[in-house]
Design a protein around this motif. Structure first.
Motif, PDB file in Angstrom:
ATOM      1  N   TYR A 172      -4.119   2.479   4.110  1.00 48.40           N
ATOM      2  CA  TYR A 172      -4.973   1.824   5.110  1.00 48.40           C
ATOM      3  C   TYR A 172      -4.474   2.165   6.503  1.00 48.40           C
ATOM      4  CZ  TYR A 172      -6.627  -1.031   1.243  1.00 48.40           C
ATOM      5  OH  TYR A 172      -7.175  -1.435   0.058  1.00 48.40           O
ATOM      6  N   MET A 213       0.851  -1.190   0.000  1.00 46.76           N
ATOM      7  CA  MET A 213       0.000   0.000   0.000  1.00 46.76           C
ATOM      8  C   MET A 213       0.894   1.251   0.000  1.00 46.76           C
ATOM      9  SD  MET A 213      -1.268   0.517   3.899  1.00 46.76           S
ATOM     10  CE  MET A 213      -0.101   1.046   5.148  1.00 46.76           C
ATOM     11  N   LYS A 222       0.750  -3.600   4.341  1.00 42.78           N
ATOM     12  CA  LYS A 222      -0.566  -3.235   4.889  1.00 42.78           C
ATOM     13  C   LYS A 222      -0.571  -3.566   6.385  1.00 42.78           C
ATOM     14  CE  LYS A 222      -5.209  -4.022   3.090  1.00 42.78           C
ATOM     15  NZ  LYS A 222      -6.055  -4.825   2.228  1.00 42.78           N
TER      16      LYS A 222
END
Ligand SMILES: NC(=O)c1ccc[n+]([C@@H]2O[C@H](COP(=O)([O-])OP(=O)(O)OC[C@H]3O[C@@H](n4cnc5c(N)ncnc54)[C@H](OP(=O)(O)O)[C@@H]3O)[C@@H](O)[C@H]2O)c1
Length: 337
Positions: A100, A1, A22
């Motif tokens: 995230y 991410m 993540k």
């Protein structure tokens, strides 16, 4: 991410776009895909290295302390939220400028229905700080008088609206431009800090909410009535904060030693003094959501930047002259900063 990170501390250190793992979901946590985040002075202070001896972060480091987004996954013990909910909140430690985040149930609330997700990002940290300062620490009551020191910034413009909603008599320090910005929120008394010293012109007030610190905080003690209260978000937290945050006795003792001069001043003047750090509080953030939905509270966004311009946004917040909030929108695929 993706994550917008710094490689090292420094006033000129830019954020760069990195690819990181993540975060991991636990049974008590919630994973949120971040759509936007606001910028707060704490972000440039951490980048500058101002807190490096207290907060031991490793590099590269993701900045950011609040966010809005959509819930991607919930742990098995989560009861208040579901996948797909639009939420906003604060991260307990730095790290919201990334794709995230994983946070606890107490860190978030549903976003106001009348704001977009990107607009909602302007609210959590500033909103909670204003709410906690006025109601948890100052316990502001109807008809009391309050001076909000530095009212035109992210926290101040929300604190002013909440104090007016509580039917308090509100004074604030602001520049000419700050006054022009704040007049939209209602009936306020202004002290132009370029022209006047508030402690020379104001009557005695019941409370001061300090967003400026330094001499301005010290002079606040001259204008608060005996038995009144001062809450600060710019100085070393007081033992009262340590207690409320359930810090152990060791930290309470350290904060007692570090704030001894303020304690002496507050005793001498018979004024209650608290300095605090903002805490996550789902109920309070929910209350803020309701106030926004009922149009009693507004958030004001000076500018929304795309993620690719996050360094311009950081430069702007570092100037100390923002009116309201600055938001960074990550919804378009993140690009190199
Ligand atoms: N303890 C905590 O947990 C906590 C939480 C949030 C924030 N904070 C701290 O609280 C402070 C305020 O945060 P913020 O987000 O509201 O900051 P901010 O948005 O950066 O505040 C900027 C505003 O301050 C005004 N200003 C600058 N100098 C001033 C002066 N001498 N007198 C009156 N107003 C002045 C500016 O208006 P002009 O340019 O027109 O003067 C501008 O509108 C920061 O130091 C921040 O680090 C602490």
């Amino acid at each position: 991410m993706f994550a917008y990170q710094i490689k090292q501390y420094g006033k000129q250190e830019p954020l760069f776009l990195n690819e990181i793992a993540k975060p991991v979901l636990s049974e008590n946590s919630i994973m949120i895909k971040v759509h936007a985040a606001s910028l707060n002075p704490v972000d440039y202070r951490i980048r500058n290295g101002d807190a490096k001896y207290v907060l031991r972060y490793s590099m590269p480091l993701t900045l950011g302390h609040d966010f809005s987004g959509v819930i991607e996954a919930v742990g098995s013990k989560i009861t208040q939220f579901r996948v797909g909910d639009s939420v906003y909140g604060r991260t307990p430690v730095t790290g919201s400028f990334q794709e995230y985040v994983v946070v606890g149930e107490n860190d978030i609330a549903k976003t106001p229905k009348n704001l977009t997700l990107v607009e909602s990002a302007s609210v959590p940290l500033a909103g909670l700080t204003a709410y906690q300062g006025l109601f948890d620490w100052l316990q502001l009551k109807e008809k009391q008088s309050i001076l909000i020191l530095g009212g035109s910034g992210g926290v101040g413009h929300i604190a002013i609206q909440l104090a007016l909603l509580a039917n308090a008599k509100v004074y604030t320090t602001a520049s000419k431009e700050g006054k022009a910005f704040l007049q939209q929120f209602g009936n306020l008394e202004f002290i132009d800090y370029h022209k006047e010293k508030f402690y020379e012109v104001l009557p005695q007030v019941d409370a001061v909410f300090d967003m400026r610190g330094g001499d301005e905080l010290i002079h606040s003690f001259d204008i608060v009535k005996a038995g009144g209260k001062i809450a600060s978000i710019t100085s070393i937290p007081t033992p009262s904060y340590a207690k409320s945050a359930n810090m152990n006795w060791f930290y309470q003792m350290i904060l007692r030693a570090l704030t001894v001069k303020m304690h002496q001043l507050s005793r001498k003047k018979n004024i209650v003094f608290h300095s605090f750090l903002t805490q996550s509080n789902r109920q309070e953030l929910q209350k803020i959501t309701e106030l926004i939905e009922s149009k009693k509270l507004n958030t004001s966004i000076q500018k929304i930047y795309p993620g690719s311009e996050i360094n311009t946004a950081m430069k702007e917040i570092s100037s100390g002259h923002i009116k309201g909030k600055i938001v960074v929108d990550f919804t378009n695929k993140a690009k190199e900063a």
